[in-house]
Structures are given as C-alpha cells and as structure tokens.
Scaffold this motif. Structure first.
Motif, PDB file in Angstrom:
ATOM      1  N   ARG A  36      42.799  49.692  37.528  1.00  0.00           N
ATOM      2  CA  ARG A  36      42.285  48.430  38.045  1.00  0.00           C
ATOM      3  C   ARG A  36      43.165  47.266  37.602  1.00  0.00           C
ATOM      4  N   ILE A  37      43.303  46.300  38.446  1.00  0.00           N
ATOM      5  CA  ILE A  37      44.103  45.128  38.132  1.00  0.00           C
ATOM      6  C   ILE A  37      43.144  43.961  37.912  1.00  0.00           C
ATOM      7  N   TYR A  38      43.202  43.364  36.775  1.00  0.00           N
ATOM      8  CA  TYR A  38      42.300  42.228  36.535  1.00  0.00           C
ATOM      9  C   TYR A  38      43.031  40.892  36.423  1.00  0.00           C
ATOM     10  N   MET A  39      44.281  40.874  36.938  1.00  0.00           N
ATOM     11  CA  MET A  39      45.053  39.644  36.865  1.00  0.00           C
ATOM     12  C   MET A  39      44.673  38.790  38.075  1.00  0.00           C
ATOM     13  N   VAL A  40      43.745  37.909  37.884  1.00  0.00           N
ATOM     14  CA  VAL A  40      43.182  37.183  39.030  1.00  0.00           C
ATOM     15  C   VAL A  40      44.007  35.952  39.369  1.00  0.00           C
ATOM     16  N   GLN A  41      44.252  35.781  40.651  1.00  0.00           N
ATOM     17  CA  GLN A  41      44.952  34.579  41.098  1.00  0.00           C
ATOM     18  C   GLN A  41      43.957  33.421  41.115  1.00  0.00           C
ATOM     19  N   ARG A  84      30.530  42.212  32.827  1.00  0.00           N
ATOM     20  CA  ARG A  84      30.247  43.082  33.980  1.00  0.00           C
ATOM     21  C   ARG A  84      30.278  42.271  35.262  1.00  0.00           C
ATOM     22  N   LEU A  85      29.799  41.042  35.185  1.00  0.00           N
ATOM     23  CA  LEU A  85      29.836  40.199  36.387  1.00  0.00           C
ATOM     24  C   LEU A  85      31.265  39.858  36.781  1.00  0.00           C
ATOM     25  N   SER A  86      32.107  39.601  35.784  1.00  0.00           N
ATOM     26  CA  SER A  86      33.457  39.189  36.175  1.00  0.00           C
ATOM     27  C   SER A  86      34.201  40.355  36.825  1.00  0.00           C
ATOM     28  N   ALA A  87      33.927  41.594  36.401  1.00  0.00           N
ATOM     29  CA  ALA A  87      34.566  42.745  37.063  1.00  0.00           C
ATOM     30  C   ALA A  87      34.049  42.906  38.493  1.00  0.00           C
ATOM     31  N   ALA A  88      32.749  42.646  38.690  1.00  0.00           N
ATOM     32  CA  ALA A  88      32.165  42.821  40.023  1.00  0.00           C
ATOM     33  C   ALA A  88      32.508  41.666  40.967  1.00  0.00           C
ATOM     34  N   ASN A  89      32.928  40.535  40.392  1.00  0.00           N
ATOM     35  CA  ASN A  89      33.243  39.358  41.199  1.00  0.00           C
ATOM     36  C   ASN A  89      34.660  39.373  41.771  1.00  0.00           C
ATOM     37  N   VAL A  90      35.506  40.287  41.240  1.00  0.00           N
ATOM     38  CA  VAL A  90      36.904  40.270  41.694  1.00  0.00           C
ATOM     39  C   VAL A  90      37.283  41.605  42.328  1.00  0.00           C
ATOM     40  N   ASP A  91      38.113  41.535  43.361  1.00  0.00           N
ATOM     41  CA  ASP A  91      38.469  42.762  44.082  1.00  0.00           C
ATOM     42  C   ASP A  91      39.581  43.522  43.355  1.00  0.00           C
ATOM     43  N   TRP A  92      39.888  44.705  43.868  1.00  0.00           N
ATOM     44  CA  TRP A  92      40.843  45.615  43.213  1.00  0.00           C
ATOM     45  C   TRP A  92      42.234  44.995  43.080  1.00  0.00           C
ATOM     46  N   MET A  93      42.616  44.172  44.052  1.00  0.00           N
ATOM     47  CA  MET A  93      43.956  43.577  44.000  1.00  0.00           C
ATOM     48  C   MET A  93      44.008  42.349  43.090  1.00  0.00           C
ATOM     49  N   GLY A  94      42.834  41.878  42.660  1.00  0.00           N
ATOM     50  CA  GLY A  94      42.804  40.648  41.878  1.00  0.00           C
ATOM     51  C   GLY A  94      43.094  39.440  42.739  1.00  0.00           C
ATOM     52  N   LYS A  95      42.755  39.546  44.016  1.00  0.00           N
ATOM     53  CA  LYS A  95      43.159  38.515  44.974  1.00  0.00           C
ATOM     54  C   LYS A  95      41.974  37.665  45.431  1.00  0.00           C
ATOM     55  N   TYR A  96      40.809  38.294  45.533  1.00  0.00           N
ATOM     56  CA  TYR A  96      39.607  37.599  46.006  1.00  0.00           C
ATOM     57  C   TYR A  96      38.609  37.538  44.865  1.00  0.00           C
ATOM     58  N   LYS A  97      38.077  36.331  44.637  1.00  0.00           N
ATOM     59  CA  LYS A  97      37.204  36.180  43.474  1.00  0.00           C
ATOM     60  C   LYS A  97      36.017  35.304  43.829  1.00  0.00           C
ATOM     61  N   GLY A  98      34.812  35.817  43.553  1.00  0.00           N
ATOM     62  CA  GLY A  98      33.602  35.040  43.788  1.00  0.00           C
ATOM     63  C   GLY A  98      33.023  34.547  42.485  1.00  0.00           C
TER      64      GLY A  98
END
Ligand code: FAD
Ligand code: MLT
Ligand code: ZN
Length: 525
Positions: A36-41, A84-98
């Motif tokens: 998993r990539i957690y480097m969020v843009q 847990r919320l931050s993992a569920a808020n971001v997609d696999w690419m780390g590109k979309y974040k809610g």
C-alpha cells in the motif's frame, strides 16, 4: 534474499537458427500481496474532478447518528479511530483523499439494510468500500461521506460442486475465494494483481476484467445472481444460481459495474470453472507492436481452448519494474527488446498442451514474430513471470505521480496513443504501455515526480478525444469513479447518459450512494 531456481527454463531451438532463447540466472519473486502507498498528495488530480463542492443537501454527522450506528452494529464496528480512518479515506495510489469521520463495518445484509435505511432518512451520504484497490477514486469519500466497508462479510454461503456455483458474501477477498475453490477442484473465473486485497463485491461493482478475461469473459457472464441493498434499505434478492433465467429484466446487470452508485452488493452467486491440471507459461520478446498483434491472432488460432492469458508490456514498463521492485529479474535480457508478451495456457493434458504451445512458439520464432523467449519449468518461474506483469502498477506509483488511463481500443491502433503521448510530453514524463492485449485493453500510465496541472492539461482531454475518435472506450475495466465521472460522454451517447441519470434518481432519489462519482455532477445540482 535470492531464491535459487529449481530448474532452468526450457530452451526452445528454432529449426532455422534466426534467434536464440536465453537461459539467464535470476531470482523469482512470488509475493502476491500489494504494498500500500500512503504518500498522499495534497490535491486530488485526474480529469476535472478537483474542487468539487460538497452537496449542501447532505446532512452532517452528529453524535445521535453515531449512537444509532453503535446500537445496530455494535461499538467495535463503528470506527472513529484516526489511523483506521486515514487509511480508509485514501485510495491505493495515494491520489484521492476524503475526510470521512466514520467507518462502519457491518456483519450482515440486515445490518447494511438498517444503516442505509437510516442514512437515507437522514440524508447522510455514504461510500461503499471493498478492498480499496480501485484506481479511479471511486472507493474513498470526496468529502465527509460515511464509509461502509464490507470486510467483515467474508463468509462462503454455499458451494455446489456439481454445478460449480459459489455463493458468498461480498466482503470475501478474491484470493481467499480462489484458495477455497482450489481445494474443491475449481477456480475463480477472474484474477487480478490486487487479488490479495480486493473483495468480490468490489470486483462485481467495478465489473473487474483482469488476467483471465480472455478465457472466461466478463462478470456479466459469470455472475449468476446478486443480493443488493438499495439506498432506502430494501434488500433486493436476485441471488439466483441458474445459468438461464429469462423472466423479465435481468436487473443484476444494472449493479455489475455500477461502482456503488445504485446499491450495496452484499452477496454474490458466481459460476466457477474447474481447475485444470496443466498450466504453461511463456515469456517472450517481440520487435514491434505489430508482431505482438500477429502473435495474439496466431495464439488464438493455434492454442484455441487452452489459451488462458495473453498480456503485453513495452520495454519502458519492463524497465520500470526492474528498476523499482526489489528482487525482480527479467528472464530475458532487459533493454534489448521493444515489447514483451506473457502467454499462459491452461488445459487438461500436460503433454498435449506443452507440445501445442512449443510448436506454436517455434513456428512464431521462425516467422520472426518472437525474437527471444523462455518457457517456465516450475511454479517459481511462472510466478516470476507474473510478478513482472502484475508489478507494473506498484512500480508506477513509486515514481511519484501516476496519470492512469485504461482504454479499450481496436487492436490495430491500440499502441499508437502510447507513442503519441510519449512524443507529446517529451522529457516531462515517463510514458508506459501494457495491458490485456487479448481483450483489446491498453493501460497507459504517465508518470511524473509530482502532480502538475500543466502536465495534466497536455494529457486531458487529448487522450479522451483520441480514444473517442478511434471508437474506443475511456474505461475498459477500472470504471469511471471520481476521475472520469465528467468524461462519460466520450464513450456513451447523451440519451444513454440521461437514462442512467434517470435510473440513479429512481433507485437513489436522495443521491446518498457514492455521490460525485460515475455520472456528471451537473445532473444532480
Ligand atoms: P474498492 O476499490 O473498494 O471499490 C471499487 C468501487 O466499487 C468503488 O466505487 C466502491 O464504492 C464500489 N464498491 C466496493 N465494494 C462494493 C460493494 N460491496 N457494493 C457496492 N459497491 C462497492 N482492475 C481490473 O479490472 N483488472 C485488473 O487487472 C486490475 N488489476 C489491479 C492491480 C492492482 C495492483 C490494483 C491496485 C488494482 C487493480 N485493479 C484491476 C483495480 C481494482 O483492483 C478493481 O477495480 C477491483 O475490482 C476493486 O475491488 P475492491 O474490493 O478493492 O473495491
Ligand atoms: C493491470 O492490468 O495491471 C491493472 O489493471 C492495474 C493497472 O493498470 O495499474
Ligand atoms: Zn488491467
């Protein structure tokens, strides 16, 4: 760690010595799980999906809502924990974040029904989530939507060994289902690189294609029935187990590929093929794209019923994997060739299948379609071939930013767009082409070190206009999600889109299910 090979490749000798097949020393890599990539843009990029305003008609979550959810699904499955919320808020690419404040983990269809009934009456928007491996920003919230993840609904309901029909809950992980079936002498009709994380409910909701599509076709063919919970909480029982059933409209098809916008899939009934004993893999090098194309036509004709995968990648994709994934080695000298093809056969007669494959490969070498190639001799070598092909997505995200396109195109000009984009972007980006050639499905990945509006403006809408002009589809298998919701008109007529909007409004009048995704937001303002 280097794992020694248990044997060397089968070295094919062409009758005419036009080329040689190599037997290199290399290390196999068999890990099937995703990193998993957690480097969020800091911003969400991809099409015009950026800066979507929150729909003000949706309610905001309050403490009474949380208490209600606790009362129906239990304290421990109502998640407010930040990590847990931050993992569920971001997609696999780390590109979309809610920015959702709540993750719900229902254990049954009844619980899903109660959750949706309540959310609908309160106008609380929700995002259904499976393994969160989607690649178009569909599986994560855009704003504060409540995340409903089906991960705890992971039971096999029944398996009919006589007819090969599996009924299971939507949260079952694809790889687990395949392992379960292998013990019974069957396999899942679909396979993809994300198998270790993606859920069957997510697969159905995206109408995932993947690596076995050439052999077993679309989920529209193999899914026999579904149980779906509608936005108002109604549990729609369409969980049939029959191959043929022409009694009125076959509504399950509406939900296959609807990306969580029409209902939450809670159970799936699927036709599974028998597991066949003989599998062969060849990893081949070709001079140019036309050779790959001719090789595919030849493979379909010569290998017929045993052909089970035909994947291709260009040398840029190969270089990317070799330089960014630890322990992956090429079975062929890298950088010497322009294209690589992975062929799999799966049949019931080992010597017949092997003879057939070898004869086809030798003939193709003599014709100059194959420049070099190896046939795997054991499961480690086969896994290593797949590791290269399946590792492309993982290697792509390591470069920083990925602009990802998943196009269906007529075979004759399928690769042209890759060359055009490479020429168009020059040094500004790395452009790779790969995909499921057997299905006419090109994956075009464009990578830069960081997301950049100027680069995006060079790519879009050019790539969509080009695809539309060449009678292709802007989504072969990944779906539209958030990334391409506003681009649907490139592949569907205005009348078709309008009917989709009408159906969405009929099934989900408050628009609570996965808002801002799949269809243009302008229809819902
Ligand atoms: P998620 O990503 O969680 O969700 C995807 C969409 O489905 C979202 O819109 C979500 O709201 C909706 N959804 C999820 N579960 C449900 C449900 N139970 N009910 C209603 N809606 C739901 N895709 C392919 O088609 N072919 C490939 O070969 C392929 N290879 C991949 C390889 C890698 C390494 C990765 C990371 C992804 C790949 N994908 C591929 C994309 C992705 O894995 C698929 O789209 C997969 O089907 C998504 O399943 P998921 O459970 O992760 O769903
Ligand atoms: C693939 O075929 O590898 C997948 O669809 C994933 C991707 O393109 O990243
Ligand atoms: Zn794919």
């Amino acid at each position: 760690m280097l794992i020694p090979l248990s044997g060397s490749y089968l070295k094919l000798k062409p009758r005419r010595e036009c080329c040689t097949l190599q037997v290199p020393v290399w290390a196999p890599q068999t890990s099937k799980y995703l990193n998993r990539i957690y480097m969020v843009q800091s911003r969400s990029f991809g099409s015009s999906a950026i800066n979507i305003p929150r729909n003000p008609s949706f309610a905001k979550l309050n403490s009474d809502d949380i208490s209600y959810f606790r009362s129906i699904i239990g304290d421990k499955n109502v998640i407010e924990d930040e990590d847990r919320l931050s993992a569920a808020n971001v997609d696999w690419m780390g590109k979309y974040k809610g920015s959702s404040q709540l993750l719900l983990l229902p254990k049954s269809s009844e619980e899903v029904s109660k959750i949706l009934h309540y959310c609908n009456s309160r106008k609380l928007a929700v995002v259904p989530q499976g393994g969160n491996t989607g690649l178009v920003g569909g599986s994560v919230p855009v704003h504060d939507e409540v995340i409903i993840n089906l991960g705890l609904m992971d039971k096999v309901v029944s398996f009919d060994k006589i007819n090969g029909i599996l009924v299971c809950e939507a949260g079952c992980i694809l790889e687990n289902l395949n392992s379960f079936l292998e013990n019974e002498g069957f396999i899942m009709p679909l396979d993809l690189g994300a198998k270790g994380s993606c859920q069957i409910g997510g697969n159905v909701s995206t109408n995932a294609g993947g690596l076995r599509f050439i052999r077993y076709g679309s989920l529209h063919g193999t899914v026999l029935g579904l149980e779906v919970v509608l936005a108002n909480g109604t549990v729609l029982d369409m969980l049939g187990t029959l191959r043929k059933n022409n009694t009125g409209y076959d509504l399950k098809h509406l939900f296959i590929g609807s990306e969580g916008s029409l209902g939450i899939v809670t159970k799936v009934s699927i036709l599974t093929p028998p597991k066949l004993i003989s599998t062969n893999h060849a990893f081949l090098a070709c001079q140019d794209f036309i050779s790959c194309q001719k090789l595919l036509l030849g493979a379909k004709r010569a290998l017929g019923e045993v052909l089970s995968a035909f994947e291709f990648m260009d040398s840029h994709a190969m270089d990317l994997v070799l330089s960014h994934l630890d322990g992956v080695r090429s079975p062929l000298p890298a950088s010497l060739y322009n294209f690589y093809v992975l062929i799999e056969t799966n049949g019931s007669d080992e010597s017949y299948d092997k003879t057939k494959l070898e004869a086809f490969l030798l003939r193709s070498m003599e014709e100059g379609l194959i420049l070099d190639g190896v046939i795997s001799q054991d499961i480690n070598q086969s896994s290593s071939f797949w590791r290269i092909r399946e590792g492309i997505s993982e290697a792509s995200v390591k470069l920083g930013a990925v602009y990802k396109y998943d196009l269906s195109l007529p075979l004759n000009n399928l690769y042209d767009i890759v060359e055009e984009m490479r020429a168009r972007l020059g040094e500004a980006a790395k452009v790779i082409g790969y995909g499921h050639l057997g299905d006419g499905n090109l994956h075009l990945n464009i990578m830069t070190s960081r997301y950049d509006d100027d680069v995006l403006a060079q790519i879009e809408p050019y790539v969509y206009e080009w695809t539309s002009k060449h009678k292709g589809s802007i989504s072969a298998e990944h779906g539209l999600g958030l990334m391409k919701a506003n681009e649907i008109h490139y592949s569907k007529s205005p009348e078709t889109v309008q009917l989709m909007v009408d159906m969405k409004k009929l099934l989900d009048p408050n628009g609570i299910l996965n808002p801002y995704k799949v269809l243009p937001q302008s229809f819902f303002n």
